[in-house]
Design an enzyme around this catalytic site. Sequence first.
Site, PDB file in Angstrom:
ATOM      1  N   ASN A  21       0.471  -1.496  -0.036  1.00  0.00           N
ATOM      2  CA  ASN A  21      -0.184   0.333  -0.173  1.00  0.00           C
ATOM      3  C   ASN A  21       0.681   0.886  -0.031  1.00  0.00           C
ATOM      4  OD1 ASN A  21      -1.553  -2.140   1.862  1.00  0.00           O
ATOM      5  ND2 ASN A  21      -2.353  -1.517   0.509  1.00  0.00           N
ATOM      6  N   VAL A  46       1.174   6.901  -0.387  1.00  0.00           N
ATOM      7  CA  VAL A  46       0.657   6.027   0.805  1.00  0.00           C
ATOM      8  C   VAL A  46      -1.085   5.983   0.079  1.00  0.00           C
ATOM      9  CG1 VAL A  46      -0.081   5.562   2.757  1.00  0.00           C
ATOM     10  CG2 VAL A  46       1.776   6.725   2.779  1.00  0.00           C
ATOM     11  N   CYS A  47      -1.762   4.282   0.074  1.00  0.00           N
ATOM     12  CA  CYS A  47      -2.826   4.117  -0.596  1.00  0.00           C
ATOM     13  C   CYS A  47      -3.664   4.106   0.892  1.00  0.00           C
ATOM     14  CB  CYS A  47      -2.695   3.103  -1.176  1.00  0.00           C
ATOM     15  SG  CYS A  47      -4.707   2.335  -2.022  1.00  0.00           S
ATOM     16  N   LEU A  48      -4.399   5.426   1.231  1.00  0.00           N
ATOM     17  CA  LEU A  48      -5.177   4.724   2.629  1.00  0.00           C
ATOM     18  C   LEU A  48      -6.659   5.646   2.549  1.00  0.00           C
ATOM     19  CD1 LEU A  48      -4.904   3.874   6.202  1.00  0.00           C
ATOM     20  CD2 LEU A  48      -4.316   6.225   5.959  1.00  0.00           C
TER      21      LEU A  48
END
Length: 215
Positions: free
Chosen positions: A136, A143-145
């Site tokens: 992620n 950042v993949c959030l």
Amino acid sequence: MGKTDYFLCGGLLLVDSRRSCEKPLLVFSPGEMINLFKAKEKQRAIVENANGKAPVKKQSAGELRLHKDISELTLPKTCSISFPNGKDDLMNFEVTIQPDEGFYLGGKFAFTCQVSPIYPHEAPKVKCKTKVYHPNIDLEGNVCLNILREDWKPVLNINTVIYGLFHLFTHPNYEDPLNHDAAAVLRDNPKLFESDVRIAMAGGYVGQTFFPCCM
């Protein structure tokens, strides 16, 4: 000169200056009272400028909300926050996460966070400073959030963001990847993924990519 007394009565500010000049009692409505205070502030700013002092910067709504968020932080021992630019720049800070469980146990990961003046109506911009092998987080630190993207809401806060980042290390998600190679390994071979993570954190190559030590 004598002393001037100020007191409230029925929502009005009463100014008793008879002790200094024997004039009748002056009465100000709430609106006039606000204007009076504004005039005094303006006069004070002029005096400060004349004395060589920089005028006090007015805080944005985002800064005021961020002050509140920081004062209410309840972080676990695995997470910390710091302000590299000092107390005068709280809108740019760093978060350090040291997971105590999961694949990334023993690692140390730093993030930069930039908060918008219109916060909390816009999510903070977060980048990972530490090069990490993670499904992620890509090699450029993006950042993949979900709470930093489509699921952000003004009721969320900095505490939520930090816990979200911590959750990435305890529960990496191969279904929503930025590093597709790492996600595929996690999905198909968790044991190999764990080995690759340990190699990367210790300082070594995973495939053709070198990862500096972060332990």
